[in-house]
Design an enzyme around this catalytic site. Structure first.
Site, PDB file in Angstrom:
ATOM      1  N   THR A 297       0.282  -1.698   0.174  1.00 45.37           N
ATOM      2  CA  THR A 297       0.061  -0.032   0.016  1.00 45.37           C
ATOM      3  C   THR A 297       0.660   1.316   0.180  1.00 45.37           C
ATOM      4  O   THR A 297       1.831   1.371   0.807  1.00 45.37           O
ATOM      5  CB  THR A 297      -1.380   0.070   1.046  1.00 45.37           C
TER       6      THR A 297
ATOM      7  N   PHE B 112       1.263   4.974   0.465  1.00 37.40           N
ATOM      8  CA  PHE B 112       0.984   6.201   2.117  1.00 37.40           C
ATOM      9  C   PHE B 112       1.327   7.432   1.035  1.00 37.40           C
ATOM     10  O   PHE B 112       2.633   7.660   0.585  1.00 37.40           O
ATOM     11  CB  PHE B 112       1.221   5.763   3.296  1.00 37.40           C
TER      12      PHE B 112
END
Length: 371
Positions: free
Chosen positions: A273, A275
């Protein structure tokens, strides 16, 4: 007429077109000098539309749309050259550098053990992280100055864009200053006395549920969306119900004293992921390399094509192009674009001046250093 003869005629015409094109570009530079001397804007929509309408009227054999496209692209090149000329003499923009090493008010959505906490700790090692129940509260805290920096997920390598984050970007005032990525390892966690065959429902963030859909489908497990993987785990830990489970990280399961019923349940491994780190005022690191913008375009043929051509004409590498509904009852969309560059560059300044004049709405989201 033989094919070779036809091609020779085309080649001869191409040479003539190129000569005329170069002559036109030299005249455009004279136009730029005149506009600069008389403090006139480079882009004049009424003049461009007048020329394009004349082109369409002159066109024959059904070539009006093609002729308009050809001349629109040529005028876009003219605008680009004029913008570069006018910005060449300007000083590079002065933009503050990030102060992340000295930040003390840092926050993210979730709780201890969340992937957002891992991302925040990577940006701000050893700093205390303040947690918020929702993504929107992180944006609010940054905009109000309650936080110096906020950390939010924006993209997953398996399930794509974190739409909750992107949809809030239009609403709040902020700037992206850095990006990083965290490897996400999902497990199914429940109370110590729980058994996999007795689980009746699984709670987690929508992204986590999507990233583990193969496992959930294989075991025919109903799923319920929750605000965050870590808060879902905390809810299960406090529920006293051995028939519910959460998808979270193994570290999060450990923090909440949950039993891991099934480790490594992501559809794809490795699973990352991305960020973003946001702040209230624009800050650009010396090595910032990803510029993010949001824009809307007029609903007419070729509007997106003209925008994409600008990236090509400036030699810019676009790394992301996505659209999201505006959510105003219409079917209009807003485009989220990432491309490589640094805002301290005069060429980038020229490009952004050119780009924003071709949009209905334009928002510069920031310039991130990839950490």
């Amino acid at each position: 007429m033989e094919l070779n003869e036809i091609r020779e005629k085309i080649d001869a015409l191409d040479r003539e077109i190129q000569t005329l094109f170069e002559q036109r570009m030299l005249l455009c530079q004279d136009v730029a000098r005149y506009k600069q001397a008389h403090h006139m804007p480079v882009f004049q929509a009424s003049r461009e539309e007048q020329v394009l309408q004349q082109v369409e009227r002159r066109a024959t054999d059904g070539l009006a749309p093609a002729s308009r496209t050809f001349f629109a692209n040529m005028m876009s090149i003219s605008s680009q050259l004029q913008q570069k000329m006018l910005t060449a003499a300007e000083e590079a923009p002065e933009i503050p550098f990030p102060q992340m090493d000295h930040a003390v008010k840092v926050g993210c959505q979730g709780t201890v053990g969340a992937n957002s906490e891992a991302a925040a700790q990577a940006f701000f090692p050893g700093r205390e992280i303040r947690f918020f129940p929702t993504f929107e509260q992180v944006f609010e805290a940054v905009e109000s100055g309650a936080l110096e920096y906020g950390v939010l997920p924006i993209y997953n390598s398996t399930s794509g864009t974190v739409t909750q984050t992107v949809d809030l970007m239009r609403k709040y005032n902020f700037f992206i200053t850095a990006m990083n990525q965290v490897e996400v390892t999902h497990c199914l966690a429940a109370l110590p006395n729980a058994r996999l065959e007795n689980i009746s429902v699984v709670y987690s963030h929508p992204q986590a549920l999507s990233q583990c859909s193969d496992f959930l489908n294989a075991y025919q497990l109903p799923r319920r969306e929750y605000s965050n993987t870590a808060t879902a785990a905390n809810m299960v830990a406090n529920s006293g119900d051995p028939t519910i489970a959460a998808i979270c990280s193994e570290e999060c399961a450990k923090q909440n004293k949950l039993t891991v019923l099934a480790p490594h349940i992501s559809n794809v491994v490795p699973n990352y992921t991305q960020f973003i780190c946001i702040t209230k005022d624009m800050q650009v690191a010396q090595d910032a390399s990803i510029i993010s913008v949001m824009l809307t375009l007029s609903n007419e043929p070729g509007s997106l094509s003209r925008i994409l051509n600008k990236f090509f004409l400036y030699g810019l590498d676009m790394t992301k192009l996505e659209s999201r509904p505006i959510r105003d009852g219409s079917f209009d969309v807003i485009f989220h674009i990432d491309f490589k560059g640094n805002l301290r560059s005069r060429d980038i300044a020229a490009f952004l001046n050119d780009l924003c004049k071709s949009c209905q709405e334009f928002k510069l989201l920031g310039n991130a250093a990839v950490m």
